[in-house]
Design a protein around this motif. Structure first.
Motif, PDB file in Angstrom:
ATOM      1  N   LEU A   1       0.820  -1.205   0.000  1.00 19.59           N
ATOM      2  CA  LEU A   1       0.000   0.000   0.000  1.00 19.59           C
ATOM      3  C   LEU A   1       0.856   1.259   0.000  1.00 19.59           C
ATOM      4  O   LEU A   1       0.559   2.226  -0.709  1.00 19.59           O
ATOM      5  N   SER A   2       1.945   1.248   0.748  1.00 18.69           N
ATOM      6  CA  SER A   2       2.861   2.399   0.760  1.00 18.69           C
ATOM      7  C   SER A   2       3.508   2.593  -0.599  1.00 18.69           C
ATOM      8  O   SER A   2       3.650   3.723  -1.082  1.00 18.69           O
TER       9      SER A   2
ATOM     10  N   THR B   1       1.666   6.704  -7.021  1.00 20.28           N
ATOM     11  CA  THR B   1       0.600   7.604  -7.462  1.00 20.28           C
ATOM     12  C   THR B   1       0.811   9.034  -6.977  1.00 20.28           C
ATOM     13  O   THR B   1       0.449   9.967  -7.676  1.00 20.28           O
ATOM     14  N   GLY B   2       1.405   9.200  -5.817  1.00 19.20           N
ATOM     15  CA  GLY B   2       1.583  10.536  -5.251  1.00 19.20           C
ATOM     16  C   GLY B   2       2.839  11.220  -5.730  1.00 19.20           C
ATOM     17  O   GLY B   2       2.786  12.249  -6.416  1.00 19.20           O
ATOM     18  N   GLN B   3       3.977  10.656  -5.416  1.00 16.54           N
ATOM     19  CA  GLN B   3       5.253  11.302  -5.729  1.00 16.54           C
ATOM     20  C   GLN B   3       5.595  11.204  -7.212  1.00 16.54           C
ATOM     21  O   GLN B   3       6.111  12.147  -7.800  1.00 16.54           O
ATOM     22  N   TYR B   4       5.294  10.049  -7.827  1.00 19.99           N
ATOM     23  CA  TYR B   4       5.671   9.856  -9.226  1.00 19.99           C
ATOM     24  C   TYR B   4       4.511  10.099 -10.198  1.00 19.99           C
ATOM     25  O   TYR B   4       4.664   9.955 -11.405  1.00 19.99           O
ATOM     26  N   HIS B   5       3.346  10.476  -9.683  1.00 16.52           N
ATOM     27  CA  HIS B   5       2.187  10.876 -10.489  1.00 16.52           C
ATOM     28  C   HIS B   5       1.781   9.835 -11.534  1.00 16.52           C
ATOM     29  O   HIS B   5       1.372  10.191 -12.631  1.00 16.52           O
ATOM     30  N   LEU B   6       1.894   8.551 -11.185  1.00 14.49           N
ATOM     31  CA  LEU B   6       1.419   7.507 -12.089  1.00 14.49           C
ATOM     32  C   LEU B   6      -0.086   7.345 -11.909  1.00 14.49           C
ATOM     33  O   LEU B   6      -0.611   7.478 -10.814  1.00 14.49           O
ATOM     34  N   SER B   7      -0.760   7.056 -13.004  1.00 12.23           N
ATOM     35  CA  SER B   7      -2.205   6.842 -12.926  1.00 12.23           C
ATOM     36  C   SER B   7      -2.470   5.485 -12.271  1.00 12.23           C
ATOM     37  O   SER B   7      -1.610   4.598 -12.239  1.00 12.23           O
TER      38      SER B   7
ATOM     39  N   ARG C   1      -4.355   3.247 -13.447  1.00 18.65           N
ATOM     40  CA  ARG C   1      -4.274   2.244 -14.519  1.00 18.65           C
ATOM     41  C   ARG C   1      -2.846   1.793 -14.747  1.00 18.65           C
ATOM     42  O   ARG C   1      -2.568   0.605 -14.912  1.00 18.65           O
ATOM     43  N   LYS C   2      -1.886   2.719 -14.728  1.00 19.39           N
ATOM     44  CA  LYS C   2      -0.485   2.350 -14.920  1.00 19.39           C
ATOM     45  C   LYS C   2       0.042   1.548 -13.733  1.00 19.39           C
ATOM     46  O   LYS C   2       0.807   0.604 -13.907  1.00 19.39           O
ATOM     47  N   VAL C   3      -0.369   1.906 -12.524  1.00 23.49           N
ATOM     48  CA  VAL C   3       0.044   1.152 -11.347  1.00 23.49           C
ATOM     49  C   VAL C   3      -0.529  -0.260 -11.396  1.00 23.49           C
ATOM     50  O   VAL C   3       0.172  -1.229 -11.111  1.00 23.49           O
ATOM     51  N   GLN C   4      -1.785  -0.392 -11.795  1.00 25.91           N
ATOM     52  CA  GLN C   4      -2.395  -1.716 -11.926  1.00 25.91           C
ATOM     53  C   GLN C   4      -1.647  -2.563 -12.951  1.00 25.91           C
ATOM     54  O   GLN C   4      -1.390  -3.737 -12.713  1.00 25.91           O
ATOM     55  N   SER C   5      -1.282  -1.952 -14.059  1.00 25.34           N
ATOM     56  CA  SER C   5      -0.525  -2.661 -15.092  1.00 25.34           C
ATOM     57  C   SER C   5       0.835  -3.110 -14.573  1.00 25.34           C
ATOM     58  O   SER C   5       1.266  -4.237 -14.831  1.00 25.34           O
ATOM     59  N   LEU C   6       1.505  -2.244 -13.830  1.00 24.31           N
ATOM     60  CA  LEU C   6       2.799  -2.575 -13.243  1.00 24.31           C
ATOM     61  C   LEU C   6       2.678  -3.753 -12.282  1.00 24.31           C
ATOM     62  O   LEU C   6       3.474  -4.681 -12.326  1.00 24.31           O
ATOM     63  N   LEU C   7       1.658  -3.738 -11.441  1.00 23.65           N
ATOM     64  CA  LEU C   7       1.486  -4.791 -10.457  1.00 23.65           C
ATOM     65  C   LEU C   7       1.080  -6.120 -11.092  1.00 23.65           C
ATOM     66  O   LEU C   7       1.397  -7.183 -10.566  1.00 23.65           O
ATOM     67  N   LYS C   8       0.390  -6.064 -12.229  1.00 22.49           N
ATOM     68  CA  LYS C   8       0.007  -7.288 -12.927  1.00 22.49           C
ATOM     69  C   LYS C   8       1.189  -7.963 -13.592  1.00 22.49           C
ATOM     70  O   LYS C   8       1.223  -9.172 -13.758  1.00 22.49           O
ATOM     71  N   SER C   9       2.195  -7.165 -14.004  1.00 23.80           N
ATOM     72  CA  SER C   9       3.325  -7.726 -14.750  1.00 23.80           C
ATOM     73  C   SER C   9       4.365  -8.373 -13.877  1.00 23.80           C
ATOM     74  O   SER C   9       4.381  -8.423 -12.733  1.00 23.80           O
TER      75      SER C   9
END
Length: 43
Positions: free
Chosen positions: A20-21, A27-33, A35-43
């Motif tokens: 979670l951190s 999402t906060g510091q690096y301003h990723l959406s 959707r992009k975070v979800q894609s990263l975590l899926k890969s």
């Protein structure tokens, strides 16, 4: 239908505090959406 109760020590979330951190930093510091975070975590 009956349901059992979760133990007191069981987490309500599927993700732990470290993940979670990490998501908050992405999402906060690096301003990723989300959707992009979800894609990263899926890969």
């Amino acid at each position: 239908m009956s349901k059992g109760k979760l133990p007191v020590t069981a987490s309500a979330s599927q993700m732990g505090p470290n993940l979670l951190s990490y998501i908050r930093v992405l999402t906060g510091q690096y301003h990723l959406s989300i959707r992009k975070v979800q894609s990263l975590l899926k890969s």
